[in-house]
Design a protein around this motif. Structure first.
Motif, PDB file in Angstrom:
ATOM      1  N   ARG A   1       6.626  -4.515  -9.063  1.00  0.00           N
ATOM      2  CA  ARG A   1       5.689  -5.176  -9.979  1.00  0.00           C
ATOM      3  C   ARG A   1       6.300  -6.536 -10.269  1.00  0.00           C
ATOM      4  N   VAL A   2       5.585  -7.583  -9.858  1.00  0.00           N
ATOM      5  CA  VAL A   2       6.159  -8.929  -9.889  1.00  0.00           C
ATOM      6  C   VAL A   2       5.387  -9.819 -10.862  1.00  0.00           C
TER       7      VAL A   2
ATOM      8  N   GLY B   1       4.357   0.996 -15.011  1.00  0.00           N
ATOM      9  CA  GLY B   1       3.018   1.389 -14.570  1.00  0.00           C
ATOM     10  C   GLY B   1       2.920   1.619 -13.075  1.00  0.00           C
ATOM     11  N   LEU B   2       3.936   2.256 -12.504  1.00  0.00           N
ATOM     12  CA  LEU B   2       3.923   2.558 -11.070  1.00  0.00           C
ATOM     13  C   LEU B   2       3.809   4.077 -10.892  1.00  0.00           C
TER      14      LEU B   2
ATOM     15  N   ARG C   1      -3.561 -13.293  -8.068  1.00  0.00           N
ATOM     16  CA  ARG C   1      -3.496 -13.528  -6.616  1.00  0.00           C
ATOM     17  C   ARG C   1      -2.845 -12.379  -5.855  1.00  0.00           C
ATOM     18  N   HIS C   2      -1.794 -11.806  -6.417  1.00  0.00           N
ATOM     19  CA  HIS C   2      -0.986 -10.869  -5.618  1.00  0.00           C
ATOM     20  C   HIS C   2      -1.209  -9.398  -5.925  1.00  0.00           C
ATOM     21  N   ASP C   3      -1.997  -9.081  -6.952  1.00  0.00           N
ATOM     22  CA  ASP C   3      -2.118  -7.655  -7.288  1.00  0.00           C
ATOM     23  C   ASP C   3      -2.726  -6.888  -6.116  1.00  0.00           C
ATOM     24  N   GLY C   4      -2.061  -5.820  -5.715  1.00  0.00           N
ATOM     25  CA  GLY C   4      -2.564  -5.001  -4.605  1.00  0.00           C
ATOM     26  C   GLY C   4      -2.063  -5.428  -3.232  1.00  0.00           C
ATOM     27  N   ALA C   5      -1.224  -6.460  -3.175  1.00  0.00           N
ATOM     28  CA  ALA C   5      -0.684  -6.911  -1.875  1.00  0.00           C
ATOM     29  C   ALA C   5       0.182  -5.816  -1.249  1.00  0.00           C
ATOM     30  N   ALA C   6       0.533  -6.027   0.008  1.00  0.00           N
ATOM     31  CA  ALA C   6       1.377  -5.086   0.770  1.00  0.00           C
ATOM     32  C   ALA C   6       0.823  -3.663   0.675  1.00  0.00           C
TER      33      ALA C   6
ATOM     34  N   ARG D   1       1.419  -1.810  -2.492  1.00  0.00           N
ATOM     35  CA  ARG D   1       2.782  -1.608  -3.020  1.00  0.00           C
ATOM     36  C   ARG D   1       3.153  -2.679  -4.031  1.00  0.00           C
ATOM     37  N   VAL D   2       2.483  -3.821  -3.974  1.00  0.00           N
ATOM     38  CA  VAL D   2       2.766  -4.892  -4.933  1.00  0.00           C
ATOM     39  C   VAL D   2       1.736  -4.874  -6.059  1.00  0.00           C
ATOM     40  N   ARG D   3       2.220  -4.747  -7.277  1.00  0.00           N
ATOM     41  CA  ARG D   3       1.394  -4.886  -8.470  1.00  0.00           C
ATOM     42  C   ARG D   3       1.958  -6.065  -9.267  1.00  0.00           C
TER      43      ARG D   3
END
Ligand SMILES: N[C@@H](CCSC[C@H]1O[C@@H](n2cnc3c(=O)[nH]cnc32)[C@H](O)[C@@H]1O)C(=O)O
Ligand SMILES: [Zn+2]
Length: 430
Positions: free
Chosen positions: A139-140, A347-348, A167-172, A175-177
Protein backbone atom coordinates in the motif's frame (compact mmCIF):
# COMPACT_ATOMS: atom_id res chain seq x y z
CA UNK A 1 -5.38 -23.68 -13.23
CA UNK A 2 -1.78 -24.33 -12.14
CA UNK A 3 -1.26 -25.47 -8.59
CA UNK A 4 1.67 -25.14 -6.23
CA UNK A 5 2.08 -27.48 -3.27
CA UNK A 6 4.11 -26.43 -0.25
CA UNK A 7 4.91 -29.90 0.95
CA UNK A 8 6.31 -31.65 3.98
CA UNK A 9 6.29 -28.76 6.46
CA UNK A 10 4.40 -27.54 9.47
CA UNK A 11 1.78 -24.82 9.15
CA UNK A 12 0.98 -21.91 11.47
CA UNK A 13 -2.82 -21.74 11.62
CA UNK A 14 -4.82 -18.54 12.28
CA UNK A 15 -5.35 -19.57 15.94
CA UNK A 16 -1.52 -19.84 16.16
CA UNK A 17 -1.52 -23.58 16.66
CA UNK A 18 0.94 -25.50 14.52
CA UNK A 19 0.26 -28.72 12.68
CA UNK A 20 1.98 -30.98 10.18
CA UNK A 21 0.32 -30.11 6.88
CA UNK A 22 0.84 -29.32 3.20
CA UNK A 23 -0.64 -26.29 1.49
CA UNK A 24 -2.15 -26.34 -1.99
CA UNK A 25 -2.32 -23.06 -3.88
CA UNK A 26 -4.13 -22.00 -7.04
CA UNK A 27 -1.36 -19.94 -8.56
CA UNK A 28 -3.46 -18.03 -11.07
CA UNK A 29 -5.97 -16.93 -8.42
CA UNK A 30 -3.23 -16.49 -5.78
CA UNK A 31 -5.47 -18.39 -3.40
CA UNK A 32 -5.12 -21.27 -0.94
CA UNK A 33 -7.18 -24.27 -2.03
CA UNK A 34 -6.46 -26.62 0.81
CA UNK A 35 -4.42 -27.08 3.97
CA UNK A 36 -3.94 -30.73 4.98
CA UNK A 37 -2.31 -34.00 3.98
CA UNK A 38 -1.90 -33.71 0.19
CA UNK A 39 0.96 -36.03 -0.69
CA UNK A 40 2.19 -34.64 -3.97
CA UNK A 41 -0.92 -33.49 -5.79
CA UNK A 42 0.42 -30.07 -6.90
CA UNK A 43 1.59 -29.30 -10.44
CA UNK A 44 4.64 -27.61 -8.94
CA UNK A 45 6.18 -28.73 -5.64
CA UNK A 46 8.03 -26.63 -3.09
CA UNK A 47 9.88 -28.59 -0.41
CA UNK A 48 9.06 -27.25 3.06
CA UNK A 49 10.33 -30.15 5.16
CA UNK A 50 11.90 -29.09 8.45
CA UNK A 51 10.21 -25.71 7.98
CA UNK A 52 7.21 -23.70 9.13
CA UNK A 53 4.79 -22.22 6.61
CA UNK A 54 3.47 -18.99 8.10
CA UNK A 55 1.59 -16.00 6.72
CA UNK A 56 3.91 -13.61 4.88
CA UNK A 57 4.96 -10.82 7.23
CA UNK A 58 3.43 -7.38 6.69
CA UNK A 59 5.54 -4.27 7.23
CA UNK A 60 2.85 -1.68 7.93
CA UNK A 61 4.99 1.46 8.05
CA UNK A 62 8.13 2.47 6.19
CA UNK A 63 9.93 4.52 3.60
CA UNK A 64 11.47 1.93 1.24
CA UNK A 65 13.96 4.04 -0.69
CA UNK A 66 15.53 5.24 2.56
CA UNK A 67 17.70 2.15 2.19
CA UNK A 68 19.93 4.58 0.22
CA UNK A 69 20.49 6.51 3.47
CA UNK A 70 21.14 3.46 5.66
CA UNK A 71 24.04 4.34 7.96
CA UNK A 72 24.28 7.87 6.52
CA UNK A 73 23.38 9.64 9.78
CA UNK A 74 23.09 7.77 13.06
CA UNK A 75 23.05 8.50 16.77
CA UNK A 76 20.83 11.60 16.66
CA UNK A 77 17.30 12.36 17.85
CA UNK A 78 14.49 12.50 15.29
CA UNK A 79 14.25 16.26 14.76
CA UNK A 80 18.00 16.89 14.33
CA UNK A 81 18.33 13.75 12.21
CA UNK A 82 15.53 14.82 9.85
CA UNK A 83 16.41 18.52 9.65
CA UNK A 84 20.22 18.33 9.54
CA UNK A 85 20.77 15.15 7.54
CA UNK A 86 17.79 13.40 6.02
CA UNK A 87 15.71 16.22 4.54
CA UNK A 88 18.73 17.94 2.90
CA UNK A 89 19.70 14.60 1.32
CA UNK A 90 16.12 13.88 0.24
CA UNK A 91 15.96 17.31 -1.40
CA UNK A 92 18.46 15.90 -3.92
CA UNK A 93 16.52 12.67 -4.57
CA UNK A 94 15.70 11.93 -8.18
CA UNK A 95 13.18 9.46 -9.56
CA UNK A 96 15.87 6.91 -10.43
CA UNK A 97 17.17 6.99 -6.87
CA UNK A 98 13.77 6.07 -5.51
CA UNK A 99 13.50 3.16 -7.96
CA UNK A 100 16.94 1.85 -7.01
CA UNK A 101 16.37 2.27 -3.26
CA UNK A 102 12.94 0.64 -3.36
CA UNK A 103 14.30 -2.36 -5.31
CA UNK A 104 16.93 -2.82 -2.62
CA UNK A 105 14.22 -2.62 0.05
CA UNK A 106 12.20 -5.20 -1.90
CA UNK A 107 15.09 -7.67 -2.04
CA UNK A 108 15.77 -7.23 1.66
CA UNK A 109 12.12 -7.66 2.62
CA UNK A 110 11.60 -10.67 0.37
CA UNK A 111 14.68 -12.40 1.75
CA UNK A 112 13.36 -11.95 5.28
CA UNK A 113 9.81 -13.20 4.64
CA UNK A 114 7.94 -9.93 4.15
CA UNK A 115 5.30 -10.21 1.45
CA UNK A 116 3.51 -6.87 1.86
CA UNK A 117 4.59 -3.41 2.94
CA UNK A 118 3.38 0.12 3.37
CA UNK A 119 5.42 2.84 1.72
CA UNK A 120 5.23 6.59 2.36
CA UNK A 121 7.64 8.38 0.05
CA UNK A 122 8.17 10.51 -3.05
CA UNK A 123 8.24 9.53 -6.74
CA UNK A 124 5.60 6.88 -6.17
CA UNK A 125 5.50 5.92 -9.88
CA UNK A 126 8.96 4.47 -9.32
CA UNK A 127 7.86 2.70 -6.15
CA UNK A 128 5.00 1.07 -8.03
CA UNK A 129 7.34 -0.10 -10.80
CA UNK A 130 9.65 -1.68 -8.21
CA UNK A 131 6.77 -3.40 -6.40
CA UNK A 132 5.37 -4.70 -9.69
CA UNK A 133 8.72 -6.10 -10.76
CA UNK A 134 9.50 -7.64 -7.36
CA UNK A 135 6.09 -9.36 -7.18
CA UNK A 136 5.37 -7.90 -3.75
CA UNK A 137 2.12 -6.54 -2.37
CA UNK A 138 2.05 -2.97 -1.08
CA UNK A 139 0.00 0.00 0.00
CA UNK A 140 1.81 3.06 -1.29
CA UNK A 141 1.39 6.80 -0.97
CA UNK A 142 3.03 10.15 -1.53
CA UNK A 143 4.07 11.77 1.76
CA UNK A 144 2.85 15.34 2.19
CA UNK A 145 4.82 17.98 4.11
CA UNK A 146 3.69 21.61 3.97
CA UNK A 147 5.91 23.25 6.61
CA UNK A 148 8.48 25.46 4.92
CA UNK A 149 6.49 25.56 1.65
CA UNK A 150 4.49 28.47 0.21
CA UNK A 151 0.75 28.04 -0.28
CA UNK A 152 1.04 26.97 -3.90
CA UNK A 153 3.74 24.36 -3.28
CA UNK A 154 1.88 23.04 -0.23
CA UNK A 155 -1.34 22.58 -2.20
CA UNK A 156 0.57 20.96 -5.05
CA UNK A 157 2.08 18.43 -2.61
CA UNK A 158 -1.34 17.43 -1.25
CA UNK A 159 -2.80 17.31 -4.81
CA UNK A 160 0.04 15.03 -5.79
CA UNK A 161 -0.79 12.67 -2.92
CA UNK A 162 -4.43 12.44 -4.06
CA UNK A 163 -3.51 12.04 -7.73
CA UNK A 164 -0.97 9.31 -6.96
CA UNK A 165 -3.51 7.42 -4.83
CA UNK A 166 -6.09 7.53 -7.61
CA UNK A 167 -3.62 6.70 -10.36
CA UNK A 168 -2.08 3.57 -8.88
CA UNK A 169 -4.83 1.88 -6.89
CA UNK A 170 -5.23 -1.68 -8.18
CA UNK A 171 -1.94 -1.74 -10.13
CA UNK A 172 0.11 -4.94 -10.47
CA UNK A 173 -2.99 -7.14 -10.76
CA UNK A 174 -4.42 -5.59 -7.61
CA UNK A 175 -1.32 -6.15 -5.48
CA UNK A 176 -0.81 -2.39 -5.26
CA UNK A 177 -3.25 -0.38 -3.17
CA UNK A 178 -2.88 3.24 -2.21
CA UNK A 179 -3.49 5.81 0.50
CA UNK A 180 -3.09 9.54 1.01
CA UNK A 181 -0.22 10.06 3.41
CA UNK A 182 0.13 13.42 5.17
CA UNK A 183 3.45 13.21 7.05
CA UNK A 184 2.15 14.24 10.51
CA UNK A 185 -0.37 16.58 12.21
CA UNK A 186 2.34 19.17 12.94
CA UNK A 187 4.15 19.08 9.57
CA UNK A 188 1.01 19.79 7.52
CA UNK A 189 -0.88 23.07 8.01
CA UNK A 190 -4.46 23.01 9.33
CA UNK A 191 -5.81 24.84 6.28
CA UNK A 192 -4.47 22.13 3.99
CA UNK A 193 -6.02 19.34 6.05
CA UNK A 194 -9.31 21.27 5.97
CA UNK A 195 -9.14 21.66 2.21
CA UNK A 196 -8.08 18.12 1.32
CA UNK A 197 -9.33 15.61 3.90
CA UNK A 198 -12.99 15.89 2.76
CA UNK A 199 -11.85 15.17 -0.79
CA UNK A 200 -9.89 12.13 0.39
CA UNK A 201 -13.01 10.76 2.09
CA UNK A 202 -15.19 11.49 -0.94
CA UNK A 203 -12.79 9.49 -3.08
CA UNK A 204 -12.87 6.63 -0.53
CA UNK A 205 -9.11 6.66 -0.07
CA UNK A 206 -7.51 5.58 3.26
CA UNK A 207 -5.20 7.87 5.27
CA UNK A 208 -1.87 7.11 6.88
CA UNK A 209 0.37 9.43 8.95
CA UNK A 210 2.92 9.63 11.78
CA UNK A 211 1.30 10.30 15.19
CA UNK A 212 2.90 11.36 18.50
CA UNK A 213 6.29 9.89 17.69
CA UNK A 214 8.26 12.33 19.89
CA UNK A 215 7.35 15.12 22.33
CA UNK A 216 8.04 17.59 19.49
CA UNK A 217 4.86 16.29 17.79
CA UNK A 218 2.77 17.43 20.75
CA UNK A 219 4.11 20.88 21.60
CA UNK A 220 3.07 22.93 18.55
CA UNK A 221 -0.47 21.51 18.52
CA UNK A 222 -0.99 21.83 22.26
CA UNK A 223 0.35 25.41 22.11
CA UNK A 224 -1.90 26.48 19.24
CA UNK A 225 -5.08 24.45 19.80
CA UNK A 226 -4.86 23.44 23.45
CA UNK A 227 -5.56 19.80 22.62
CA UNK A 228 -3.69 16.55 22.19
CA UNK A 229 -2.72 15.75 18.56
CA UNK A 230 -5.01 12.71 18.44
CA UNK A 231 -8.01 14.91 19.33
CA UNK A 232 -6.87 17.52 16.81
CA UNK A 233 -6.51 14.77 14.17
CA UNK A 234 -10.02 13.54 14.95
CA UNK A 235 -11.43 17.08 14.59
CA UNK A 236 -9.88 17.18 11.11
CA UNK A 237 -11.42 13.84 10.10
CA UNK A 238 -8.09 12.03 10.10
CA UNK A 239 -9.14 9.09 12.29
CA UNK A 240 -11.38 6.14 11.47
CA UNK A 241 -11.51 2.54 10.29
CA UNK A 242 -9.71 3.47 7.07
CA UNK A 243 -6.88 5.28 8.85
CA UNK A 244 -3.78 3.90 10.43
CA UNK A 245 -1.02 5.79 12.21
CA UNK A 246 2.65 5.08 12.74
CA UNK A 247 4.33 5.14 16.17
CA UNK A 248 1.74 6.37 18.71
CA UNK A 249 4.52 6.58 21.29
CA UNK A 250 3.38 9.55 23.39
CA UNK A 251 -0.34 8.86 23.65
CA UNK A 252 -2.22 9.44 26.91
CA UNK A 253 -5.20 7.39 28.14
CA UNK A 254 -7.78 9.60 26.47
CA UNK A 255 -5.95 9.33 23.15
CA UNK A 256 -5.76 5.54 23.43
CA UNK A 257 -9.50 5.56 24.07
CA UNK A 258 -10.10 7.76 21.03
CA UNK A 259 -8.00 5.52 18.78
CA UNK A 260 -10.03 2.51 19.98
CA UNK A 261 -13.38 4.27 19.58
CA UNK A 262 -12.65 5.46 16.06
CA UNK A 263 -11.20 2.12 14.95
CA UNK A 264 -7.87 3.72 14.02
CA UNK A 265 -5.00 1.20 13.93
CA UNK A 266 -1.53 1.91 15.31
CA UNK A 267 1.67 0.62 13.74
CA UNK A 268 4.37 0.05 16.31
CA UNK A 269 7.96 0.70 15.12
CA UNK A 270 10.09 -0.33 18.10
CA UNK A 271 13.56 -0.28 16.52
CA UNK A 272 13.14 3.22 15.11
CA UNK A 273 11.69 4.41 18.44
CA UNK A 274 14.66 3.02 20.34
CA UNK A 275 17.31 4.22 17.90
CA UNK A 276 16.01 7.79 17.79
CA UNK A 277 15.24 7.58 21.55
CA UNK A 278 11.69 8.67 20.69
CA UNK A 279 10.22 6.73 23.61
CA UNK A 280 8.41 3.45 24.36
CA UNK A 281 4.93 3.01 22.90
CA UNK A 282 2.37 1.71 25.42
CA UNK A 283 1.67 -1.37 23.31
CA UNK A 284 0.08 -3.52 26.01
CA UNK A 285 -2.24 -0.64 26.92
CA UNK A 286 -3.19 -0.20 23.26
CA UNK A 287 -3.95 -3.93 22.97
CA UNK A 288 -5.94 -3.92 26.21
CA UNK A 289 -7.99 -0.97 24.96
CA UNK A 290 -8.87 -2.94 21.82
CA UNK A 291 -6.76 -0.93 19.39
CA UNK A 292 -5.58 -2.88 16.34
CA UNK A 293 -1.77 -2.88 16.49
CA UNK A 294 0.51 -3.67 13.54
CA UNK A 295 4.28 -3.71 13.18
CA UNK A 296 6.61 -1.65 10.98
CA UNK A 297 10.31 -1.11 10.49
CA UNK A 298 10.07 2.58 9.51
CA UNK A 299 12.84 3.59 7.07
CA UNK A 300 16.18 1.77 6.89
CA UNK A 301 17.95 4.96 8.00
CA UNK A 302 16.38 4.74 11.47
CA UNK A 303 16.38 0.99 12.06
CA UNK A 304 18.77 0.10 10.20
CA UNK A 305 17.33 -2.97 8.47
CA UNK A 306 13.95 -4.10 7.15
CA UNK A 307 13.85 -7.46 8.93
CA UNK A 308 10.47 -7.96 10.64
CA UNK A 309 11.84 -10.86 12.70
CA UNK A 310 14.14 -8.34 14.40
CA UNK A 311 11.17 -6.07 14.80
CA UNK A 312 9.09 -8.80 16.45
CA UNK A 313 11.78 -9.46 19.01
CA UNK A 314 12.20 -5.72 19.66
CA UNK A 315 8.43 -5.32 20.06
CA UNK A 316 8.28 -8.05 22.69
CA UNK A 317 11.32 -6.74 24.56
CA UNK A 318 10.43 -3.04 24.61
CA UNK A 319 6.76 -3.84 25.26
CA UNK A 320 7.75 -5.58 28.48
CA UNK A 321 10.04 -2.75 29.51
CA UNK A 322 7.36 -0.14 28.81
CA UNK A 323 4.80 -2.07 30.87
CA UNK A 324 7.40 -3.08 33.50
CA UNK A 325 5.84 -6.52 33.20
CA UNK A 326 7.52 -9.58 31.66
CA UNK A 327 4.14 -11.02 30.73
CA UNK A 328 3.23 -7.98 28.61
CA UNK A 329 3.34 -8.07 24.78
CA UNK A 330 3.67 -11.86 24.72
CA UNK A 331 4.94 -13.84 21.72
CA UNK A 332 1.49 -14.75 20.27
CA UNK A 333 0.43 -11.08 20.41
CA UNK A 334 3.59 -10.10 18.55
CA UNK A 335 3.12 -12.70 15.80
CA UNK A 336 -0.45 -11.41 15.36
CA UNK A 337 0.85 -7.84 15.10
CA UNK A 338 3.29 -8.74 12.32
CA UNK A 339 0.66 -10.65 10.34
CA UNK A 340 -3.07 -10.01 10.85
CA UNK A 341 -2.55 -6.80 12.82
CA UNK A 342 -0.43 -5.14 10.15
CA UNK A 343 -2.72 -6.48 7.42
CA UNK A 344 -5.81 -5.04 9.12
CA UNK A 345 -4.06 -1.72 9.76
CA UNK A 346 -3.08 -1.39 6.12
CA UNK A 347 -6.35 -2.81 4.81
CA UNK A 348 -4.75 -5.72 2.98
CA UNK A 349 -6.58 -9.09 2.70
CA UNK A 350 -3.68 -11.17 4.04
CA UNK A 351 -2.23 -12.53 7.28
CA UNK A 352 -3.76 -16.01 7.67
CA UNK A 353 -2.92 -19.40 6.21
CA UNK A 354 -6.33 -20.97 5.49
CA UNK A 355 -8.37 -22.44 2.63
CA UNK A 356 -9.86 -19.59 0.61
CA UNK A 357 -7.20 -17.19 1.93
CA UNK A 358 -4.62 -15.22 -0.02
CA UNK A 359 -1.49 -17.23 -0.90
CA UNK A 360 1.19 -15.07 0.76
CA UNK A 361 3.64 -17.03 2.92
CA UNK A 362 7.03 -17.02 4.57
CA UNK A 363 8.59 -20.46 4.96
CA UNK A 364 11.02 -20.51 7.89
CA UNK A 365 13.76 -23.15 8.13
CA UNK A 366 13.67 -24.53 11.66
CA UNK A 367 16.62 -26.91 11.17
CA UNK A 368 19.02 -24.42 12.75
CA UNK A 369 21.06 -24.58 15.97
CA UNK A 370 19.45 -21.43 17.34
CA UNK A 371 15.97 -22.87 16.67
CA UNK A 372 16.66 -26.18 18.46
CA UNK A 373 14.83 -27.69 20.30
CA UNK A 374 11.36 -26.65 19.19
CA UNK A 375 9.20 -26.58 22.30
CA UNK A 376 7.13 -23.80 20.81
CA UNK A 377 7.17 -22.51 17.22
CA UNK A 378 5.57 -19.17 18.10
CA UNK A 379 8.17 -18.48 20.78
CA UNK A 380 10.97 -19.12 18.29
CA UNK A 381 9.45 -16.84 15.67
CA UNK A 382 9.59 -13.93 18.12
CA UNK A 383 12.57 -14.63 20.34
CA UNK A 384 15.05 -16.68 18.31
CA UNK A 385 14.41 -16.63 14.54
CA UNK A 386 16.01 -14.17 12.12
CA UNK A 387 15.09 -12.98 8.67
CA UNK A 388 17.97 -15.07 7.30
CA UNK A 389 16.13 -18.22 8.42
CA UNK A 390 13.53 -17.61 5.70
CA UNK A 391 13.87 -20.23 3.03
CA UNK A 392 11.02 -19.43 0.63
CA UNK A 393 8.77 -16.40 0.21
CA UNK A 394 5.52 -16.69 -1.72
CA UNK A 395 3.27 -13.78 -2.67
CA UNK A 396 0.00 -14.01 -4.59
CA UNK A 397 0.80 -17.66 -5.31
CA UNK A 398 4.18 -16.89 -6.91
CA UNK A 399 7.46 -18.13 -5.45
CA UNK A 400 9.49 -14.92 -5.07
CA UNK A 401 12.28 -16.45 -2.97
CA UNK A 402 13.25 -20.06 -3.49
CA UNK A 403 15.89 -21.56 -1.19
CA UNK A 404 17.10 -18.10 -0.21
CA UNK A 405 17.36 -16.67 -3.72
CA UNK A 406 15.09 -13.96 -5.08
CA UNK A 407 13.54 -15.14 -8.34
CA UNK A 408 12.13 -11.85 -9.66
CA UNK A 409 14.98 -9.37 -9.25
CA UNK A 410 18.72 -9.79 -9.85
CA UNK A 411 20.06 -9.26 -6.33
CA UNK A 412 23.64 -8.38 -7.30
CA UNK A 413 22.48 -5.88 -9.88
CA UNK A 414 20.05 -4.35 -7.38
CA UNK A 415 22.76 -3.95 -4.75
CA UNK A 416 25.22 -2.48 -7.22
CA UNK A 417 22.72 0.01 -8.59
CA UNK A 418 21.58 1.06 -5.09
CA UNK A 419 25.19 1.67 -4.03
CA UNK A 420 25.83 3.82 -7.10
CA UNK A 421 22.67 5.86 -6.59
CA UNK A 422 23.42 6.29 -2.88
CA UNK A 423 26.97 7.52 -3.51
CA UNK A 424 25.87 10.01 -6.15
CA UNK A 425 23.01 11.22 -3.95
CA UNK A 426 25.24 11.87 -0.96
CA UNK A 427 27.78 13.64 -3.22
CA UNK A 428 25.08 15.99 -4.47
CA UNK A 429 23.82 16.66 -0.94
CA UNK A 430 27.25 17.62 0.45
N1 LIG B 1 6.52 15.23 -0.06
C1 LIG B 1 7.21 15.23 1.21
C2 LIG B 1 7.85 13.88 1.44
C3 LIG B 1 7.47 13.18 2.67
S1 LIG B 1 7.87 11.45 2.54
C4 LIG B 1 7.94 10.98 4.19
C5 LIG B 1 9.04 11.57 5.01
O1 LIG B 1 9.10 10.94 6.29
C6 LIG B 1 10.44 10.98 6.72
N2 LIG B 1 10.68 10.04 7.81
C7 LIG B 1 11.39 8.91 7.83
N3 LIG B 1 11.38 8.33 9.03
C8 LIG B 1 10.64 9.12 9.82
C9 LIG B 1 10.25 9.05 11.18
O2 LIG B 1 10.60 8.17 11.96
N4 LIG B 1 9.47 10.06 11.60
C10 LIG B 1 9.09 11.08 10.82
N5 LIG B 1 9.43 11.18 9.55
C11 LIG B 1 10.20 10.21 9.06
C12 LIG B 1 11.19 10.66 5.48
O3 LIG B 1 12.54 11.01 5.58
C13 LIG B 1 10.43 11.47 4.43
O4 LIG B 1 10.95 12.76 4.30
C14 LIG B 1 8.21 16.36 1.20
O5 LIG B 1 8.09 17.22 0.34
O6 LIG B 1 9.08 16.43 2.03
ZN1 LIG C 1 8.15 6.87 9.30
Amino acid sequence: MTTLELSGGHVLRPDLTVERADVLVDQSAGEVLEVGALAGTGDEMLDCSGSLVMPGLVNAHGHGAMTLLRGYADDKPLEAWLEEDIWPAEAELEAGDVGAGTRLAAVEMLRSGTTAFVDMYFQVDEVVDAVTEAGLRARVGHGVVTVGKDDEAARADFEESLAVAERHDGAADGRVRTAVMPHAPHTVGTEFFEAFVPRVHEAGIPLHFHLNETPAYLDPIEAEYGERPTVYADDLGLLGEDSWVAHGVHVDDSEIELLAETGTSVVHCPASNMKLASGMAPVQELLDAGVMVGLGTDGAASNNDLDLFDEMRDAAMVGKLAAEDASAVAAPDVVRMATEGSAAAAGLPVGRVEAGGVADFAVVDFEQPHLTPTHDFVSHLVYAARGSDVRHTICDGAVLVRDGTVTTLDEDAVRESASEHATALVDRAN
